[in-house]
Scaffold this motif. Sequence first.
Motif, PDB file in Angstrom:
ATOM      1  N   PRO A   1      16.114  41.800  17.660  1.00 56.69           N
ATOM      2  CA  PRO A   1      17.127  41.190  18.297  1.00 56.69           C
ATOM      3  C   PRO A   1      17.010  39.472  18.397  1.00 56.69           C
ATOM      4  O   PRO A   1      15.828  38.999  18.285  1.00 56.69           O
TER       5      PRO A   1
ATOM      6  N   ALA B   1      25.374  44.424  17.152  1.00 53.18           N
ATOM      7  CA  ALA B   1      25.561  44.788  18.620  1.00 53.18           C
ATOM      8  C   ALA B   1      26.963  44.629  19.049  1.00 53.18           C
ATOM      9  O   ALA B   1      27.186  43.404  19.167  1.00 53.18           O
TER      10      ALA B   1
ATOM     11  N   MET C   1      10.392  41.963  23.695  1.00 51.84           N
ATOM     12  CA  MET C   1      11.803  41.591  24.060  1.00 51.84           C
ATOM     13  C   MET C   1      12.165  39.820  23.586  1.00 51.84           C
ATOM     14  O   MET C   1      11.083  39.160  23.582  1.00 51.84           O
ATOM     15  N   SER C   2      13.388  39.429  23.388  1.00 47.78           N
ATOM     16  CA  SER C   2      13.594  38.383  22.906  1.00 47.78           C
ATOM     17  C   SER C   2      14.052  37.202  23.930  1.00 47.78           C
ATOM     18  O   SER C   2      13.928  36.202  23.542  1.00 47.78           O
TER      19      SER C   2
ATOM     20  N   ILE D   1      11.379  47.446  18.570  1.00 52.15           N
ATOM     21  CA  ILE D   1      12.173  46.578  18.826  1.00 52.15           C
ATOM     22  C   ILE D   1      11.164  45.330  18.971  1.00 52.15           C
ATOM     23  O   ILE D   1      10.251  45.373  19.920  1.00 52.15           O
TER      24      ILE D   1
ATOM     25  N   ASP E   1      28.864  44.397  22.087  1.00 51.52           N
ATOM     26  CA  ASP E   1      28.754  44.509  23.614  1.00 51.52           C
ATOM     27  C   ASP E   1      29.932  44.110  24.158  1.00 51.52           C
ATOM     28  O   ASP E   1      30.096  43.187  24.916  1.00 51.52           O
TER      29      ASP E   1
ATOM     30  N   LYS F   1      25.316  49.094  16.955  1.00 55.60           N
ATOM     31  CA  LYS F   1      24.570  49.173  18.334  1.00 55.60           C
ATOM     32  C   LYS F   1      25.537  48.872  19.436  1.00 55.60           C
ATOM     33  O   LYS F   1      26.251  48.054  19.682  1.00 55.60           O
TER      34      LYS F   1
ATOM     35  N   GLN G   1      18.564  34.391  26.745  1.00 55.07           N
ATOM     36  CA  GLN G   1      18.410  34.862  25.218  1.00 55.07           C
ATOM     37  C   GLN G   1      17.857  33.819  24.561  1.00 55.07           C
ATOM     38  O   GLN G   1      18.350  32.612  24.720  1.00 55.07           O
TER      39      GLN G   1
ATOM     40  N   TYR H   1      17.374  32.321  20.237  1.00 53.72           N
ATOM     41  CA  TYR H   1      17.741  32.810  19.018  1.00 53.72           C
ATOM     42  C   TYR H   1      17.107  32.223  17.865  1.00 53.72           C
ATOM     43  O   TYR H   1      16.591  31.289  18.103  1.00 53.72           O
TER      44      TYR H   1
ATOM     45  N   ILE I   1      19.239  42.495  14.519  1.00 52.25           N
ATOM     46  CA  ILE I   1      20.318  42.753  15.499  1.00 52.25           C
ATOM     47  C   ILE I   1      20.892  41.499  15.652  1.00 52.25           C
ATOM     48  O   ILE I   1      20.665  40.634  16.400  1.00 52.25           O
TER      49      ILE I   1
ATOM     50  N   HIS J   1      26.046  49.584  24.182  1.00 55.44           N
ATOM     51  CA  HIS J   1      25.481  49.650  25.439  1.00 55.44           C
ATOM     52  C   HIS J   1      26.771  50.549  26.071  1.00 55.44           C
ATOM     53  O   HIS J   1      27.898  50.056  26.789  1.00 55.44           O
TER      54      HIS J   1
ATOM     55  N   GLY K   1      24.719  40.136  17.514  1.00 56.48           N
ATOM     56  CA  GLY K   1      25.917  40.397  18.467  1.00 56.48           C
ATOM     57  C   GLY K   1      26.793  39.254  18.479  1.00 56.48           C
ATOM     58  O   GLY K   1      27.450  39.148  17.781  1.00 56.48           O
ATOM     59  N   ARG K   2      26.621  38.463  19.714  1.00 59.35           N
ATOM     60  CA  ARG K   2      27.623  37.228  19.576  1.00 59.35           C
ATOM     61  C   ARG K   2      27.616  36.172  18.569  1.00 59.35           C
ATOM     62  O   ARG K   2      28.991  35.600  18.417  1.00 59.35           O
TER      63      ARG K   2
ATOM     64  N   ASP L   1      21.581  51.647  22.898  1.00 58.93           N
ATOM     65  CA  ASP L   1      20.386  50.731  23.407  1.00 58.93           C
ATOM     66  C   ASP L   1      20.101  51.031  24.753  1.00 58.93           C
ATOM     67  O   ASP L   1      20.368  50.111  25.552  1.00 58.93           O
TER      68      ASP L   1
ATOM     69  N   LYS M   1      17.457  51.801  26.633  1.00 62.05           N
ATOM     70  CA  LYS M   1      16.381  51.298  27.194  1.00 62.05           C
ATOM     71  C   LYS M   1      15.751  52.154  28.280  1.00 62.05           C
ATOM     72  O   LYS M   1      15.785  51.779  29.584  1.00 62.05           O
TER      73      LYS M   1
END
Length: 254
Positions: free
Chosen positions: A190, A29, A144-145, A174, A31, A53, A203, A205, A221, A55, A223-224, A84, A86
Amino acid sequence: MERMSRTVNPINKVLFEMMERKKTNLCLAVDLTKSSEIIDIVDKMGPHVVIIKIHVDIIEDFDREFIEKMVTLKKKHDFLIFEDRKFADIGATVLKQYVGGIFRIQDWADLVTLHVITGTTTIEALMKGWTSSEPRGVLLIAQMSHKGSLLHEDGVKMAGQIAQQYPTFVSGFISQAKVSNDPGFIQFTPGVNIGSTGDGMGQQYVTPEEAVIKRNADIIIVGRGVLQAEDPVKMLLEFKTRAYSCYAMKNKEN
Ligand code: 5BU
């Protein structure tokens, strides 16, 4: 590979083959908000992932040149592009958002996301918009996460039922838990990180092992967890090894 022969979804055929060949089940991701930074990261990380992925609506300097560069990198490193988006509106609006505006998502995004709460007419609208000669797929957001999400078992149930009705266009889900027993669909999860359990904004994890083994992810997925690491490429390779070994073990053919 068994799952490749069990899917009727053209995107999933590509993905199952690509995961096995590149030995990775990572979706990165990216972002970031500046196109040059995205392009730079994608060029470095592309060889180690199956999907990038983005945005697109957070990019400050979006233009067609950015898309052209992404498509060039896609060919160079062999990955798919996932927007993504949505989607979450009525069919007529979703169709315009998919094909039109300044982004023209359908032109370049192999995969997009759709909120399952919108039901089936939105899927049919997106299918109408699919005019590219290349395969296109949609991922249904079953769960969703983040903390406090209102999608629970109902989302999982709805997503599984809807996917069965559109198996050539719905690539999968997802989700944070198993949605379907059909091996032809692909589950993306994610909210994966190695050194952190949250971002202070909701979020949540889990580790790559928990995502793949306990939560049934096929593709994780990240990202950071990678982008903010001291050495992002080294960290990506750690995610790659850990996630793919779990995926390979789960999909071992006897
Ligand atoms: P992160 O930096 O690894 O936290 O980024 C996760 C990405 O996945 C980010 O782009 C989110 O928009 C996206 N995401 C998510 O985190 N959780 C979800 O349930 C869904 C998408 Br759907």
